[in-house]
Design an enzyme around this catalytic site. Structure first.
Site, mmCIF file in Angstrom:
data_model
loop_
_atom_site.group_PDB
_atom_site.id
_atom_site.type_symbol
_atom_site.label_atom_id
_atom_site.label_comp_id
_atom_site.label_asym_id
_atom_site.label_seq_id
_atom_site.Cartn_x
_atom_site.Cartn_y
_atom_site.Cartn_z
ATOM 1 N N TYR A 12 62.650 55.377 30.518
ATOM 2 C CA TYR A 12 61.083 54.940 31.215
ATOM 3 C C TYR A 12 60.332 54.625 30.031
ATOM 4 O O TYR A 12 59.526 53.903 30.127
ATOM 5 C CB TYR A 12 60.666 55.818 31.939
ATOM 6 C CG TYR A 12 60.705 57.449 31.659
ATOM 7 C CD1 TYR A 12 59.896 58.017 30.924
ATOM 8 C CD2 TYR A 12 61.591 58.091 32.112
ATOM 9 C CE1 TYR A 12 59.770 59.285 30.476
ATOM 10 C CE2 TYR A 12 61.886 59.718 31.624
ATOM 11 C CZ TYR A 12 60.670 59.942 30.844
ATOM 12 O OH TYR A 12 60.710 61.193 30.489
ATOM 13 N N GLU A 21 50.146 39.426 43.423
ATOM 14 C CA GLU A 21 51.286 39.353 43.989
ATOM 15 C C GLU A 21 52.644 38.806 43.039
ATOM 16 O O GLU A 21 53.507 39.177 42.977
ATOM 17 C CB GLU A 21 51.260 38.504 45.287
ATOM 18 C CG GLU A 21 50.595 39.233 46.524
ATOM 19 C CD GLU A 21 49.131 38.726 46.318
ATOM 20 O OE1 GLU A 21 48.334 39.293 47.401
ATOM 21 O OE2 GLU A 21 48.504 38.361 45.286
ATOM 22 N N GLU A 68 37.346 35.642 35.517
ATOM 23 C CA GLU A 68 38.498 36.638 35.457
ATOM 24 C C GLU A 68 39.466 36.393 34.358
ATOM 25 O O GLU A 68 40.209 37.137 33.867
ATOM 26 C CB GLU A 68 39.099 36.816 36.665
ATOM 27 C CG GLU A 68 38.220 37.176 37.765
ATOM 28 C CD GLU A 68 38.993 37.540 39.132
ATOM 29 O OE1 GLU A 68 39.491 38.563 39.606
ATOM 30 O OE2 GLU A 68 39.341 36.255 39.799
ATOM 31 N N LYS A 71 44.439 46.728 40.760
ATOM 32 C CA LYS A 71 43.341 45.873 39.961
ATOM 33 C C LYS A 71 41.974 46.917 40.143
ATOM 34 O O LYS A 71 41.164 46.426 41.075
ATOM 35 C CB LYS A 71 43.288 44.694 40.327
ATOM 36 C CG LYS A 71 42.473 43.640 39.579
ATOM 37 C CD LYS A 71 42.468 42.073 39.845
ATOM 38 C CE LYS A 71 42.019 41.421 39.340
ATOM 39 N NZ LYS A 71 41.748 40.054 39.695
#
Length: 120
Positions: free
Chosen positions: A53, A73, A21, A98
């Site tokens: 934004y 997290e 990964e 994800k």
């Protein structure tokens, strides 16, 4: 309180606990709900009175691109910190996904809520 939102903002980041990964930047999706008083922006019709934004999206993309986290997290918390750099934003409800992390699920992720009262 009003809400400014961004949906499905695409980010790229090196993230994950497995060596495979960490060999490339993965695609992530970010949703934001920002608690902010929009009355001044509405009254003045001026971008400097509003949460920009587009600029926020750029800062979030830059932070994600350089983050190099193992856990989603951790990255979510770092992105929330970026959002709360704007003192006009009272709180952020952030969902970070994800896609493809679990082959039998459309997506996995984390949802966190942070506020200015938690900023050191």
């Amino acid at each position: 309180m009003d809400t400014v939102f961004l949906e499905a903002l695409t980010l790229r980041s090196v993230i994950g606990v497995h060596p495979w990964e960490r060999s490339f930047a993965q695609r992530l999706e970010l949703d934001l709900n920002l608690s902010v008083d929009t009355r001044d922006a509405a009254a003045t019709d001026a971008i400097d009175a509003a949460v920009d934004y587009a600029a926020l999206s750029e800062r979030l993309a830059e932070r994600a691109a350089t983050a190099d986290c193992q856990l989603i997290e951790t990255l979510a918390a770092r992105l929330a910190d970026v959002v709360l750099e704007d003192n006009r934003i009272e709180s952020v409800d952030l969902t970070l996904r994800k896609p493809g992390a679990v082959p039998t699920a459309r997506s996995v992720g984390v949802r966190i809520i942070r506020s200015q009262s938690e900023v050191p």
